[in-house]
Motif scaffolding. Sequence first.
Motif, mmCIF file in Angstrom:
data_model
loop_
_atom_site.group_PDB
_atom_site.id
_atom_site.type_symbol
_atom_site.label_atom_id
_atom_site.label_comp_id
_atom_site.label_asym_id
_atom_site.label_seq_id
_atom_site.Cartn_x
_atom_site.Cartn_y
_atom_site.Cartn_z
ATOM 1 N N SER A 93 -34.421 -38.709 -13.131
ATOM 2 C CA SER A 93 -34.407 -39.680 -14.229
ATOM 3 C C SER A 93 -33.211 -39.458 -15.145
ATOM 4 C CB SER A 93 -35.707 -39.574 -15.023
ATOM 5 O OG SER A 93 -35.726 -40.485 -16.094
ATOM 6 N N GLY A 102 -35.342 -40.536 -19.052
ATOM 7 C CA GLY A 102 -34.363 -41.571 -18.750
ATOM 8 C C GLY A 102 -33.714 -42.137 -19.999
ATOM 9 N N LYS A 115 -30.361 -48.651 -8.738
ATOM 10 C CA LYS A 115 -31.029 -47.844 -9.764
ATOM 11 C C LYS A 115 -32.310 -48.527 -10.248
ATOM 12 C CE LYS A 115 -26.818 -45.697 -11.522
ATOM 13 N NZ LYS A 115 -27.282 -44.313 -11.309
ATOM 14 N N THR A 134 -41.818 -46.515 -11.431
ATOM 15 C CA THR A 134 -42.709 -46.904 -12.521
ATOM 16 C C THR A 134 -44.007 -47.517 -11.996
ATOM 17 O OG1 THR A 134 -40.759 -47.348 -13.884
ATOM 18 C CG2 THR A 134 -42.845 -48.245 -14.652
ATOM 19 N N THR A 140 -36.124 -47.208 -9.959
ATOM 20 C CA THR A 140 -36.897 -46.998 -11.185
ATOM 21 C C THR A 140 -38.144 -47.876 -11.220
ATOM 22 O OG1 THR A 140 -34.879 -46.433 -12.395
ATOM 23 C CG2 THR A 140 -36.792 -47.048 -13.706
#
Length: 257
Positions: free
Chosen positions: A186, A136, A99, A107, A103
């Motif tokens: 998300s 998120g 995860k 990002t 992410t």
Amino acid sequence: QQGFAQGIFQIGGHAGYSMGPLLAAAIVAPRGQSSLAWISIVALVAMVLMAWTGSRYAEMRRTQVAAGSGRIAERIRSPLPASTVMSAMAILIVLLLSKNAYTAAFTSYYTFYLIERFGVGVQLSQIMLFIYLVVGALGVIAGGMIGDRIGRDRIIWISILGSLPFALLLPYADLFWTGVLSVIISLIMASAFSSILIFAIDLVPHRVGLVGGLFYGLAFGLGGIAAAGLGLLADKIGIIEVFKLCAWLPALGLLTF
């Protein structure tokens, strides 16, 4: 309501993290990188608050120990064999790593992906990244609350199996559906964080500090290193191809089985 409590704790960090792209679009993009100096004031205020909170917590712990109630958690030991605990912790770390790597890649490179694939401006790309991150934050607290009701193992399964098909579709969607899919990914992907962390605390209830270090430090750090590696790969094969590869990262979550 451990999941709810974890969600409350984490929503501040996730919401603050999501503000970064918005501040970049509103302040840094038009005013230049020197404007970051003013944003650092927030970090200084946080340091002061953290020092005050730490001193208050230390005082509270001393009072509890003096009253004979401060060592209860430390006396608790997991009934599972050490080998089982270690293998389960390793799996939980890999789940969180999958995860965090996704992410972190999102990002770091989502704005570049949007600019290169769809030709959008920097500010629009930053706003779309902000939406991804702030959703998120909502997913963390919603997942914690739902996990308290239906069970933590179920919310982890929902998070894994729910996000994977959307992640695989994302690299082939147009701009509108890219925005929609990123929000869904998300929300679903963030929902399991509280459950994973509480599972780890249940495994070693007498080592809460170690769990915090492994899951907030190691797993997040490895996710950042993975993002750096994906950056090197993007220089060779292109950011669009990297996003196609990243779409398979949530598949590591099948280790939940």
